[in-house]
Motif scaffolding. Structure first.
Motif, PDB file in Angstrom:
ATOM      1  N   GLN A  52      26.575  52.920  39.577  1.00  0.00           N
ATOM      2  CA  GLN A  52      27.166  52.888  38.243  1.00  0.00           C
ATOM      3  C   GLN A  52      27.898  51.566  38.015  1.00  0.00           C
ATOM      4  O   GLN A  52      27.855  51.004  36.916  1.00  0.00           O
ATOM      5  CB  GLN A  52      28.142  54.054  38.071  1.00  0.00           C
ATOM      6  CG  GLN A  52      27.478  55.420  38.053  1.00  0.00           C
ATOM      7  CD  GLN A  52      28.494  56.540  37.930  1.00  0.00           C
ATOM      8  OE1 GLN A  52      29.564  56.361  37.367  1.00  0.00           O
ATOM      9  NE2 GLN A  52      28.157  57.705  38.463  1.00  0.00           N
ATOM     10  N   PHE A  53      28.554  51.071  39.057  1.00  0.00           N
ATOM     11  CA  PHE A  53      29.303  49.815  38.915  1.00  0.00           C
ATOM     12  C   PHE A  53      28.373  48.655  38.593  1.00  0.00           C
ATOM     13  O   PHE A  53      28.643  47.862  37.681  1.00  0.00           O
ATOM     14  CB  PHE A  53      30.080  49.537  40.202  1.00  0.00           C
ATOM     15  CG  PHE A  53      30.868  48.254  40.175  1.00  0.00           C
ATOM     16  CD1 PHE A  53      32.088  48.195  39.524  1.00  0.00           C
ATOM     17  CD2 PHE A  53      30.383  47.113  40.783  1.00  0.00           C
ATOM     18  CE1 PHE A  53      32.816  47.010  39.482  1.00  0.00           C
ATOM     19  CE2 PHE A  53      31.092  45.929  40.760  1.00  0.00           C
ATOM     20  CZ  PHE A  53      32.314  45.880  40.109  1.00  0.00           C
ATOM     21  N   PHE A  54      27.258  48.555  39.335  1.00  0.00           N
ATOM     22  CA  PHE A  54      26.360  47.413  39.142  1.00  0.00           C
ATOM     23  C   PHE A  54      25.404  47.604  37.966  1.00  0.00           C
ATOM     24  O   PHE A  54      24.923  46.614  37.394  1.00  0.00           O
ATOM     25  CB  PHE A  54      25.557  47.154  40.425  1.00  0.00           C
ATOM     26  CG  PHE A  54      26.356  46.520  41.521  1.00  0.00           C
ATOM     27  CD1 PHE A  54      26.709  45.183  41.457  1.00  0.00           C
ATOM     28  CD2 PHE A  54      26.779  47.263  42.609  1.00  0.00           C
ATOM     29  CE1 PHE A  54      27.451  44.588  42.462  1.00  0.00           C
ATOM     30  CE2 PHE A  54      27.529  46.685  43.622  1.00  0.00           C
ATOM     31  CZ  PHE A  54      27.868  45.337  43.550  1.00  0.00           C
ATOM     32  N   SER A  55      25.114  48.847  37.592  1.00  0.00           N
ATOM     33  CA  SER A  55      24.158  49.093  36.506  1.00  0.00           C
ATOM     34  C   SER A  55      24.812  49.337  35.162  1.00  0.00           C
ATOM     35  O   SER A  55      24.171  49.179  34.122  1.00  0.00           O
ATOM     36  CB  SER A  55      23.274  50.297  36.863  1.00  0.00           C
ATOM     37  OG  SER A  55      22.549  50.064  38.053  1.00  0.00           O
ATOM     38  N   VAL A  56      26.086  49.723  35.167  1.00  0.00           N
ATOM     39  CA  VAL A  56      26.792  50.003  33.911  1.00  0.00           C
ATOM     40  C   VAL A  56      27.956  49.040  33.708  1.00  0.00           C
ATOM     41  O   VAL A  56      28.031  48.340  32.698  1.00  0.00           O
ATOM     42  CB  VAL A  56      27.299  51.461  33.874  1.00  0.00           C
ATOM     43  CG1 VAL A  56      28.077  51.705  32.573  1.00  0.00           C
ATOM     44  CG2 VAL A  56      26.138  52.441  33.991  1.00  0.00           C
ATOM     45  N   THR A  57      28.860  48.999  34.685  1.00  0.00           N
ATOM     46  CA  THR A  57      30.086  48.214  34.522  1.00  0.00           C
ATOM     47  C   THR A  57      29.809  46.723  34.385  1.00  0.00           C
ATOM     48  O   THR A  57      30.266  46.083  33.428  1.00  0.00           O
ATOM     49  CB  THR A  57      31.026  48.453  35.714  1.00  0.00           C
ATOM     50  OG1 THR A  57      31.281  49.851  35.846  1.00  0.00           O
ATOM     51  CG2 THR A  57      32.327  47.713  35.515  1.00  0.00           C
ATOM     52  N   VAL A  58      29.078  46.160  35.348  1.00  0.00           N
ATOM     53  CA  VAL A  58      28.840  44.708  35.336  1.00  0.00           C
ATOM     54  C   VAL A  58      28.092  44.251  34.087  1.00  0.00           C
ATOM     55  O   VAL A  58      28.506  43.282  33.434  1.00  0.00           O
ATOM     56  CB  VAL A  58      28.108  44.281  36.623  1.00  0.00           C
ATOM     57  CG1 VAL A  58      27.717  42.813  36.556  1.00  0.00           C
ATOM     58  CG2 VAL A  58      28.993  44.530  37.847  1.00  0.00           C
ATOM     59  N   PRO A  59      26.986  44.916  33.682  1.00  0.00           N
ATOM     60  CA  PRO A  59      26.314  44.471  32.446  1.00  0.00           C
ATOM     61  C   PRO A  59      27.190  44.596  31.203  1.00  0.00           C
ATOM     62  O   PRO A  59      27.159  43.723  30.326  1.00  0.00           O
ATOM     63  CB  PRO A  59      25.096  45.406  32.358  1.00  0.00           C
ATOM     64  CG  PRO A  59      24.847  45.850  33.753  1.00  0.00           C
ATOM     65  CD  PRO A  59      26.199  45.971  34.363  1.00  0.00           C
ATOM     66  N   MET A  60      27.974  45.657  31.111  1.00  0.00           N
ATOM     67  CA  MET A  60      28.822  45.846  29.932  1.00  0.00           C
ATOM     68  C   MET A  60      29.996  44.873  29.901  1.00  0.00           C
ATOM     69  O   MET A  60      30.609  44.661  28.846  1.00  0.00           O
ATOM     70  CB  MET A  60      29.341  47.286  29.887  1.00  0.00           C
ATOM     71  CG  MET A  60      28.270  48.331  29.629  1.00  0.00           C
ATOM     72  SD  MET A  60      27.431  48.096  28.040  1.00  0.00           S
ATOM     73  CE  MET A  60      28.768  48.354  26.890  1.00  0.00           C
ATOM     74  N   LEU A  61      30.318  44.275  31.033  1.00  0.00           N
ATOM     75  CA  LEU A  61      31.433  43.328  31.091  1.00  0.00           C
ATOM     76  C   LEU A  61      30.994  41.877  30.910  1.00  0.00           C
ATOM     77  O   LEU A  61      31.788  40.965  31.146  1.00  0.00           O
ATOM     78  CB  LEU A  61      32.162  43.460  32.436  1.00  0.00           C
ATOM     79  CG  LEU A  61      33.106  44.655  32.600  1.00  0.00           C
ATOM     80  CD1 LEU A  61      33.714  44.652  33.991  1.00  0.00           C
ATOM     81  CD2 LEU A  61      34.200  44.627  31.554  1.00  0.00           C
ATOM     82  N   ARG A  62      29.748  41.656  30.493  1.00  0.00           N
ATOM     83  CA  ARG A  62      29.279  40.283  30.340  1.00  0.00           C
ATOM     84  C   ARG A  62      30.160  39.443  29.411  1.00  0.00           C
ATOM     85  O   ARG A  62      30.501  38.305  29.740  1.00  0.00           O
ATOM     86  CB  ARG A  62      27.828  40.272  29.836  1.00  0.00           C
ATOM     87  CG  ARG A  62      26.793  40.382  30.953  1.00  0.00           C
ATOM     88  CD  ARG A  62      25.385  40.269  30.397  1.00  0.00           C
ATOM     89  NE  ARG A  62      24.417  40.186  31.471  1.00  0.00           N
ATOM     90  CZ  ARG A  62      24.037  39.064  32.051  1.00  0.00           C
ATOM     91  NH1 ARG A  62      24.559  37.930  31.667  1.00  0.00           N
ATOM     92  NH2 ARG A  62      23.132  39.077  33.019  1.00  0.00           N
TER      93      ARG A  62
END
Length: 363
Positions: free
Chosen positions: A271-281
């Motif tokens: 979830q961190f790499f697939s949701v959090t990181v992309p949404m924090l661009r």
């Protein structure tokens, strides 16, 4: 209607006037004067200057101290920006959890950013002394290392035995199951205390390392050891601000995305790499941009170090400009050329960041 618009525009200009005057004098005028000085041999001692063309720029790239400052600035920027971004994101992710007392830890972690840079640097000079806190602390860790290794060894052995036993029974437990980890922790504490009490495990004599941080002539990864001291100091004082920006971005991510990912079977790490990181661009773009600009223009901590560290081992571009103006005969022309190179490098780095795909939109 046109008269009303003109009146509104006049009032807007009146309110903006202080900012526009400040911008015009201290930025636009200063930049134009800097460009003019960079093509002359102007100094602070009052002699008449003459046009020298690109001679100042040519001289800069022939001067060892400028090349050292340029190399240090780029190395400092790359190392500090990388460390700051990863640690700020990691801390923000931890502090975004709903845990008891989390507000207290958010406040504590942010304190380094509001401390005086001068006070922190003075403390850091003592911190990195040969007999300062860091070497003393490392010496203490070395003395208690037998106890620490015994504790960690017992803890890992107890955890492996417990999880292995439960899995053998068909219970699918994680290796760091909280309940079993608590039992392993108690077992490790009790057994280590017993071994120390029986004298089978003993602390060693505390011997602080004979390592000089601020006057060491050696290099690590091509960067002078004294500059690494400033890297550690700058990272410590600026991570909290970037963490706060990441924390605001994390709280803006819809919870429904995590719920959908959890339903699909995604682990917290996925979830961190697939949701959090992309949404924090967009937030990552802002953090990296601020970090790049701030590290390239870093000045105060080098200036405050004074004679505690050799200048050639810690000098950066911003301090090189200052040092050329306010030392010796005051080479304004040479310093202006160096300032323009620093400005151009800043714009080039930010443009390169965008060109490499660190976008301002979430994916």
């Amino acid at each position: 209607m046109r008269r009303a618009q003109r009146t509104e525009a006049l009032y807007a200009l009146l309110f903006l006037a202080p900012f526009l005057i400040h911008l015009g004098i201290f930025f636009v005028f200063a930049f134009v004067r800097t460009v003019g000085f960079s093509f002359t041999d102007a100094t602070l001692i009052g002699q008449s200057s003459r046009f020298v063309g690109l001679a100042n720029f040519v001289e800069l790239f022939r001067e060892p101290r400028f090349m050292a400052a340029l190399t240090h600035s780029i190395s400092f920027m790359l190392v500090v920006t990388t460390i700051q971004t990863f640690l700020a994101l990691a801390l923000a992710a931890v502090l975004n959890q709903r845990l008891w007392g989390i507000t207290f830890f958010r406040t504590v972690y942010y304190i380094p950013s509001v401390l005086s840079s001068a006070a922190v640097t003075v403390i850091a000079i003592w911190f990195f002394q040969k007999t300062g806190f860091l070497n003393t602390f490392l010496g203490y860790l070395g003395s208690v290392s037998p106890v620490l290794f015994t504790f960690l060894g017992v803890f890992m052995l107890a955890q492996v035995v417990q999880v292995g036993w439960e899995r053998w029974r068909g219970v699918p437990l994680a290796w760091l199951d909280p309940a079993l980890a608590t039992i392993s922790l108690l077992v490790a504490l009790a057994l280590t205390w017993g071994l120390v009490g029986l004298g089978l495990v003993r602390p060693l004599e505390a011997r602080p390392p004979e390592f000089t941080w601020l006057t060491n002539p050696d290099r690590f990864l091509g960067i002078p050891i004294p500059l690494w001291s400033i890297i550690i100091l700058n990272t410590f004082t600026t991570i909290p601000t970037l963490m706060l920006i990441f924390l605001a971005g994390l709280q803006d991510i819809p919870k429904s995305l995590y719920e959908a990912a959890a339903i699909d079977g995604a682990t917290p790490l996925q979830q961190f790499f697939s949701v959090t990181v992309p949404m924090l661009r967009p937030v990552t773009f802002l953090v990296i941009t601020l970090s790049l600009i701030g590290t390239l223009q870093m000045f105060d901590q080098v200036a405050l170090m004074g004679d505690a560290a050799p200048l050639d081992s810690i000098i950066v571009l911003a301090y090189y400009v200052y040092n050329n103006v306010f030392s010796g005969e005051g080479k304004v022309g040479l310093a202006s050329a160096a300032a323009l190179i620093l400005a151009g490098l800043t714009f080039a780095i930010v443009f390169l960041q965008r060109a490499l795909g660190i976008s301002e939109k979430a994916h």
